[in-house]
Structures are given as C-alpha cells and as structure tokens.
Motif scaffolding. Structure first.
Motif, mmCIF file in Angstrom:
data_model
loop_
_atom_site.group_PDB
_atom_site.id
_atom_site.type_symbol
_atom_site.label_atom_id
_atom_site.label_comp_id
_atom_site.label_asym_id
_atom_site.label_seq_id
_atom_site.Cartn_x
_atom_site.Cartn_y
_atom_site.Cartn_z
ATOM 1 N N MET A 1 0.839 -1.160 0.000
ATOM 2 C CA MET A 1 0.000 0.000 0.000
ATOM 3 C C MET A 1 0.892 1.234 0.000
ATOM 4 O O MET A 1 1.910 1.273 0.678
ATOM 5 N N HIS A 2 0.512 2.231 -0.778
ATOM 6 C CA HIS A 2 1.306 3.450 -0.879
ATOM 7 C C HIS A 2 0.504 4.666 -0.431
ATOM 8 O O HIS A 2 -0.668 4.803 -0.790
ATOM 9 N N ILE A 3 1.153 5.502 0.358
ATOM 10 C CA ILE A 3 0.585 6.781 0.772
ATOM 11 C C ILE A 3 1.620 7.854 0.457
ATOM 12 O O ILE A 3 2.733 7.538 0.021
ATOM 13 N N HIS A 4 1.258 9.097 0.667
ATOM 14 C CA HIS A 4 2.216 10.194 0.592
ATOM 15 C C HIS A 4 2.375 10.727 2.011
ATOM 16 O O HIS A 4 1.381 11.073 2.654
ATOM 17 N N LEU A 5 3.596 10.763 2.502
ATOM 18 C CA LEU A 5 3.885 11.224 3.848
ATOM 19 C C LEU A 5 4.772 12.450 3.751
ATOM 20 O O LEU A 5 5.896 12.370 3.241
ATOM 21 N N ASN A 6 4.258 13.572 4.190
ATOM 22 C CA ASN A 6 4.974 14.846 4.114
ATOM 23 C C ASN A 6 5.507 15.099 2.704
ATOM 24 O O ASN A 6 6.653 15.498 2.507
ATOM 25 N N GLY A 7 4.650 14.821 1.717
ATOM 26 C CA GLY A 7 4.962 15.117 0.331
ATOM 27 C C GLY A 7 5.809 14.081 -0.388
ATOM 28 O O GLY A 7 6.111 14.235 -1.569
ATOM 29 N N GLU A 8 6.195 13.011 0.298
ATOM 30 C CA GLU A 8 7.037 11.975 -0.295
ATOM 31 C C GLU A 8 6.293 10.642 -0.349
ATOM 32 O O GLU A 8 5.521 10.328 0.565
ATOM 33 N N PRO A 9 6.531 9.826 -1.372
ATOM 34 C CA PRO A 9 5.923 8.490 -1.407
ATOM 35 C C PRO A 9 6.392 7.667 -0.203
ATOM 36 O O PRO A 9 7.555 7.750 0.199
ATOM 37 N N TYR A 10 5.486 6.897 0.361
ATOM 38 C CA TYR A 10 5.812 6.073 1.527
ATOM 39 C C TYR A 10 5.055 4.759 1.402
ATOM 40 O O TYR A 10 3.853 4.752 1.159
ATOM 41 N N HIS A 11 5.768 3.635 1.551
ATOM 42 C CA HIS A 11 5.173 2.308 1.404
ATOM 43 C C HIS A 11 4.824 1.728 2.769
ATOM 44 O O HIS A 11 5.616 1.780 3.701
ATOM 45 N N LEU A 12 3.627 1.166 2.864
ATOM 46 C CA LEU A 12 3.192 0.441 4.053
ATOM 47 C C LEU A 12 2.909 -0.999 3.653
ATOM 48 O O LEU A 12 2.280 -1.250 2.630
ATOM 49 N N ASP A 13 3.356 -1.954 4.462
ATOM 50 C CA ASP A 13 3.098 -3.368 4.186
ATOM 51 C C ASP A 13 1.640 -3.737 4.408
ATOM 52 O O ASP A 13 1.146 -4.696 3.826
#
Length: 66
Positions: free
Chosen positions: A1-13
């Motif tokens: 799963m991918h989100i944007h965290l503080n403007g940067e791509p961030y992957h969550l398992d």
C-alpha cells in the motif's frame, strides 16, 4: 500500500491507523499536528483513523525553543 507522507511516497506493508504510523516513525508522545487528505485529525481520533491507498498525510511536530 502506498501513501504520501509529508509530500514523499511512503510504502506500508499493511493498512495502519494514524497511531500505528506515528509509532512506526518514532514520534509517539511528541506534540504533533496530523493532517489527512487536507483535514486536521484530532489526537483523539488517531487510533480509529485507518489509512487507505493513496492517502496524503502531513505530520508536523512542535519543537520548543526560546
């Protein structure tokens, strides 16, 4: 799963709550402001707010000084 965290791509398992994300980032216990998809999320709702694919999260923490 991918989100944007503080403007940067961030992957969550797996999907996390805001409380779980804050813990993963090592920010538990700090004075924070959390915005999810342009809405401020009160601290009282962090544990029940589950992240979804594509969410945009901004986390700002207060730094004391004088």
């Amino acid at each position: 799963m991918h989100i944007h965290l503080n403007g940067e791509p961030y992957h969550l398992d797996q999907p996390l709550t805001l409380t779980e994300l804050i813990a993963r980032l090592g920010l538990t216990g700090k004075r924070l402001a959390v915005e999810l998809n342009l809405d401020i999320v009160p601290r009282s709702q962090h544990a029940e707010t589950r992240l979804a694919e594509g969410d945009r999260v901004e986390i700002v923490h207060a730094i004391g000084g004088g």
